[in-house]
Motif scaffolding. Structure first.
Motif, short mmCIF file in Angstrom:
data_model
loop_
_atom_site.label_atom_id
_atom_site.label_comp_id
_atom_site.label_asym_id
_atom_site.label_seq_id
_atom_site.Cartn_x
_atom_site.Cartn_y
_atom_site.Cartn_z
N ALA A 263 15.05 111.97 32.72
CA ALA A 263 15.29 110.45 32.33
C ALA A 263 16.44 110.07 33.18
O ALA A 263 16.94 109.01 32.96
N GLU A 264 16.74 110.93 34.23
CA GLU A 264 17.81 110.35 35.30
C GLU A 264 17.22 109.50 36.09
O GLU A 264 16.32 109.26 36.52
N PRO A 265 18.39 108.44 36.40
CA PRO A 265 17.83 107.31 37.23
C PRO A 265 17.44 107.56 38.74
O PRO A 265 17.98 108.64 39.06
N VAL A 266 16.26 107.17 39.28
CA VAL A 266 15.80 107.49 40.50
C VAL A 266 16.02 106.12 41.30
O VAL A 266 16.24 105.23 40.94
N GLU A 267 16.08 106.45 42.66
CA GLU A 267 16.20 105.51 43.82
C GLU A 267 14.93 104.72 43.73
O GLU A 267 13.90 105.23 43.85
N GLY A 268 14.81 103.36 43.70
CA GLY A 268 13.95 102.59 43.86
C GLY A 268 13.19 102.63 45.30
O GLY A 268 14.07 102.91 46.26
N ARG A 269 11.93 102.50 45.34
CA ARG A 269 11.41 102.28 46.53
C ARG A 269 10.34 101.14 46.45
O ARG A 269 9.75 100.62 45.65
N SER A 270 9.76 100.80 47.85
CA SER A 270 9.07 99.65 47.80
C SER A 270 7.59 99.99 47.46
O SER A 270 6.91 99.19 46.87
N GLY A 271 7.15 101.28 47.78
CA GLY A 271 5.70 101.63 47.36
C GLY A 271 4.70 101.28 48.47
O GLY A 271 3.60 101.53 48.02
N ALA A 272 5.03 100.79 49.56
CA ALA A 272 4.16 100.17 50.59
C ALA A 272 3.74 101.51 51.37
O ALA A 272 4.02 101.72 52.75
N THR A 273 3.12 102.43 50.88
CA THR A 273 2.58 103.53 51.41
C THR A 273 1.27 103.54 51.52
O THR A 273 0.25 102.75 50.87
N LEU A 274 0.61 104.44 52.63
CA LEU A 274 -0.72 104.38 52.86
C LEU A 274 -1.56 104.79 51.51
O LEU A 274 -2.41 104.33 51.29
N TYR A 275 -1.14 105.74 50.70
CA TYR A 275 -1.73 106.13 49.53
C TYR A 275 -1.77 105.17 48.46
O TYR A 275 -2.73 104.86 47.82
N ARG A 276 -0.68 104.38 48.40
CA ARG A 276 -0.56 103.48 47.48
C ARG A 276 -1.56 102.06 47.77
O ARG A 276 -2.22 101.54 46.80
N VAL A 277 -1.65 101.62 49.12
CA VAL A 277 -2.54 100.93 49.74
C VAL A 277 -3.86 101.37 49.39
O VAL A 277 -4.75 100.34 48.97
N VAL A 278 -4.30 102.44 49.67
CA VAL A 278 -5.83 102.96 49.48
C VAL A 278 -6.13 102.77 48.01
O VAL A 278 -7.19 102.44 47.43
N LEU A 279 -5.00 103.27 47.04
CA LEU A 279 -5.20 103.20 45.66
C LEU A 279 -5.49 101.89 45.22
O LEU A 279 -6.32 101.59 44.32
N LEU A 280 -4.85 100.83 45.63
CA LEU A 280 -5.03 99.40 45.17
C LEU A 280 -6.13 98.89 45.69
O LEU A 280 -6.79 97.99 44.96
N ALA A 281 -6.61 99.45 46.93
CA ALA A 281 -7.83 98.84 47.41
C ALA A 281 -8.90 99.23 46.69
O ALA A 281 -9.78 98.40 46.31
N VAL A 282 -9.11 100.47 46.36
CA VAL A 282 -10.11 101.09 45.42
C VAL A 282 -10.07 100.35 44.27
O VAL A 282 -11.07 99.83 43.54
N ALA A 283 -8.77 100.07 43.40
CA ALA A 283 -8.81 99.31 42.08
C ALA A 283 -9.42 98.05 42.29
O ALA A 283 -10.05 97.59 41.38
N THR A 284 -9.06 97.21 43.45
CA THR A 284 -9.65 95.81 43.57
C THR A 284 -11.09 95.68 43.84
O THR A 284 -11.72 94.77 43.40
N LEU A 285 -11.71 96.68 44.22
CA LEU A 285 -12.95 96.87 44.53
C LEU A 285 -13.87 97.32 43.35
O LEU A 285 -15.20 97.32 43.42
N VAL A 286 -13.33 97.71 42.26
CA VAL A 286 -13.81 98.16 41.07
C VAL A 286 -14.77 97.02 40.44
O VAL A 286 -15.90 97.27 40.08
N ALA A 287 -14.11 95.97 40.02
CA ALA A 287 -14.81 94.61 39.40
C ALA A 287 -15.99 94.36 40.17
O ALA A 287 -17.17 94.40 39.69
N PRO A 288 -15.92 94.22 41.60
CA PRO A 288 -17.39 93.76 42.31
C PRO A 288 -18.34 94.99 42.45
O PRO A 288 -19.48 94.62 42.17
N VAL A 289 -17.93 96.08 42.49
CA VAL A 289 -18.82 97.30 42.40
C VAL A 289 -19.71 97.30 41.15
O VAL A 289 -20.61 97.67 40.98
N VAL A 290 -18.97 97.20 39.92
CA VAL A 290 -19.42 97.13 38.67
C VAL A 290 -20.38 96.02 38.41
O VAL A 290 -21.59 96.38 37.78
N LEU A 291 -19.82 94.70 39.03
CA LEU A 291 -20.88 93.65 39.03
C LEU A 291 -22.28 94.15 39.70
O LEU A 291 -23.16 93.72 39.13
#
Length: 610
Positions: A263-291
């Motif tokens: 539970a120690e405080p951690v340094e904040g980060r923007s999260g603008a990494t390639l892994y994060r971008v790919v993960l968000l892109a996949v999540a955004t495509l879930v709804a149209p793919v399911v449709l």
């Protein structure tokens, strides 16, 4: 000397000794594995023995967590007690369910379901508290990312789990309620877990074990729901194995020594990494793919929900992109050391203020602030002390100025203040107030050392018909006059100061400062070209230093004339120097904005060229 004192002594390095309880988590895993394996070895004809072995692991996990909390005494005990209480609720629910349903046709005993739902609430509360402790600062980017991933998961849960159960024929009202409420609670826990995961920071072994517990539990819950929906669930199946492994992970997390630091405080980060971008892109495509899949299956009953989710995901992605753009703009306009604006932002604000003054027939003004004897501070107290001085000076400037004024780091130990609005009558008073504010209190450079810091300030105010370069030159000339006048003073320039001042005397630092100011003016002119290219400041500085060196007499050679120096720069254009830097320097030199012949020889000029 006695033999006991003269003989060799054997010591054990602290890093090589282990407290007897440091491997308690391993002992727990081995001990809990026995009833876990026994649960699958016991024949189905002995259901009571199966339930007892299962509940031994479930209740044993809660006991292991209590032991771990008392053993390691973490700072965030409330987090672990909430998780332990949730596990108690789960073990109690299992026992209540078995006792109530044995020999009865009741499928949804009230007590068992209340305890099951209480476990969800306690685990979610523990995760929220843990997330707040690890990331006490607000992180909008992580919240938006969490929402995107949670909406994508909700689409999958709704289409493949909740809606089929609710719409299936032959299901009772209680069946439909259970098919809805448990997946919804899983989604709530998943959302909080995602937020915790996206918070970043160190991932201790205990932290990873907690995440493993959450992942395995959510996977087993989903598998249980799908198997039940299709009539394929049976006691002692593989989903029970996943549940048992998740309990082992939770107990091990509480017993592992690293649980103290989870539970120690951690340094904040923007999260603008390639892994994060790919993960968000996949999540955004879930709804149209399911449709698309639903349309291929001719199952259009969930179209409205999926389309709505697609719209929500689209809006969330736009929000995330806007946040990234705002963050990049904030980085571009903020100096990383001092927190005030950058010179690039100052240039944009200066042009806007000049245009305002020209439209309304007013004036625009600037202060250039230079920290006195800054090199001596660095040499005497070290560069960290110099950085602290710059931060403190910037803070005092920002506090003394209005919100509409623009405070920027101009370069090195120099700051600039763009004074907005009508200022001719108060410019000198403002500059003097800034000087007194900085000199009035010493700067604490470390826990023991406080030093007095003074500044020299050059101020200039010109009508809106003047150019931004003329204002910079006028303020620069006034600053130079303040430095030559003894420092720790204010000098106000006017329209007659619009030709670049030349250092007089033989002080090498004066010539070096003049080169820095020429560099600032030429860099601004290069940036404003229609065919603007990203010319490094070092290349511009090389041209300015070369001009000063050519126009300065050396021990064994006379100074070049202005025409000879121009010819030499043109000869080196595109070979040694960037063409744009040479062109803009010569244009400003012809307008007498830069390049006035230096009168002093200086050993710093060759170093500046390098």
């Amino acid at each position: 000397m006695t033999s006991s004192s003269s003989g060799p002594r054997t010591t054990t390095a602290p890093g090589n000794s282990r407290a007897p309880w440091s491997l308690a988590w391993v002992g727990w895993c081995l001990a809990a594995a026995v009833p876990a394996v026994g649960h699958f070895l016991i024949p189905a004809s002995h259901p009571v023995a199966q339930v007892v072995s299962y509940c031994l692991v479930s209740a044993g996990t809660a006991a292991a967590m209590a032991v771990g909390i008392r053993l390691h005494r973490p700072a965030a005990r409330s987090v672990w007690w909430l998780l332990a209480a949730g596990q108690v609720m789960y073990a109690g629910a299992d026992i209540a369910y078995f006792v109530t349903t044995t020999g009865s046709e009741t499928n949804y005993p009230v007590l068992a379901n209340v305890l099951y739902l209480a476990q969800y609430l306690l685990v979610a509360a523990a995760l929220v508290l843990l997330g707040r402790r690890r990331s006490p600062q607000r992180n909008t980017a992580a919240l938006v990312d969490t929402a995107i991933l949670a909406v994508a998961a909700a689409v999958l849960w709704w289409v493949f789990l909740i809606h089929p159960a609710v719409a299936a024929p032959g299901f009772s009202a209680l069946d439909r309620v259970a098919a809805t409420i448990y997946p919804v609670m899983d989604l709530c826990v998943l959302t909080v877990a995602i937020r915790l995961l996206l918070g970043g920071g160190a991932r201790q072994t205990s932290y990873q074990l907690v995440l493993a517990f959450l992942g395995l539990t959510l996977f087993a819950d989903t598998a249980y729901g799908l198997l039940t929906l299709h009539g394929m669930y049976e006691n002692g199946g593989w989903s029970d194995a996943v549940y048992l492994v998740s309990y082992l992970a939770l107990g091990a997390a509480a017993l592992h020594p690293s649980m103290r630091r989870v539970a120690e405080p951690v340094e904040g980060r923007s999260g603008a990494t390639l892994y994060r971008v790919v993960l968000l892109a996949v999540a955004t495509l879930v709804a149209p793919v399911v449709l698309a899949v639903q349309n291929l299956r001719h199952a259009a009953s969930s179209d409205l929900v999926v389309v709505t989710a697609s719209a929500v995901l689209f809006l969330l992605m736009l929000t995330r992109m806007a946040g990234l753009i705002a963050a990049q703009r904030r980085i571009a306009m903020t100096d990383g050391l001092t927190g005030v604006h950058t010179r690039r932002h100052l240039s944009d604000a200066l042009r806007a203020e000049r245009e305002r003054a020209a439209r309304h027939g007013g004036s625009f003004a600037m202060l250039l602030v230079d920290v006195d004897h800054f090199k001596h501070i660095n040499d005497t107290y070290g560069h960290p002390a110099g950085d602290q001085v710059l931060r403190e000076v910037a803070g005092r400037l920002r506090d003394a100025c209005r919100d509409t004024d623009v405070v920027a780091r101009f370069g090195g130990e120099e700051f600039a203040v763009l004074v907005t609005g009508e200022v001719p009558g108060r410019l000198a008073a403002l500059a003097e107030e800034l000087r007194q504010r900085i000199a009035g209190a010493p700067v604490l450079v470390d826990n023991r050392t406080a030093i007095t810091v003074t500044v020299s300030i050059g101020a200039a105010v010109l009508p809106g018909t003047a150019s931004t370069e003329e204002l910079l030159v006028a303020a620069d000339g006034a600053l130079y006059a303040a430095k030559r006048g003894g420092r720790n003073r204010v000098v106000v320039g006017d329209a007659e100061w619009t030709t670049a001042a030349t250092p007089a005397g033989s002080d090498p630092a004066d010539v070096d400062r003049q080169i820095q100011r020429w560099t600032a003016l030429v860099s601004e002119a290069v940036r404003r070209r229609a065919d603007h290219q990203n010319v490094p400041v070092s290349m511009v500085a090389g041209v300015c230093a070369a001009w000063a060196l050519l126009r300065t007499a050396g021990p064994d050679r006379p100074a070049f004339t202005a025409e000879q120096a121009r010819a030499e720069l043109r000869r080196c254009r595109g070979v040694q120097f960037h063409p744009h830097a040479v062109d803009e320097f010569l244009a400003l030199e012809a307008a007498e904005v830069v390049g006035t012949p230096a009168a002093a020889a200086t050993p710093l000029l060759p170093a500046t060229l390098g």
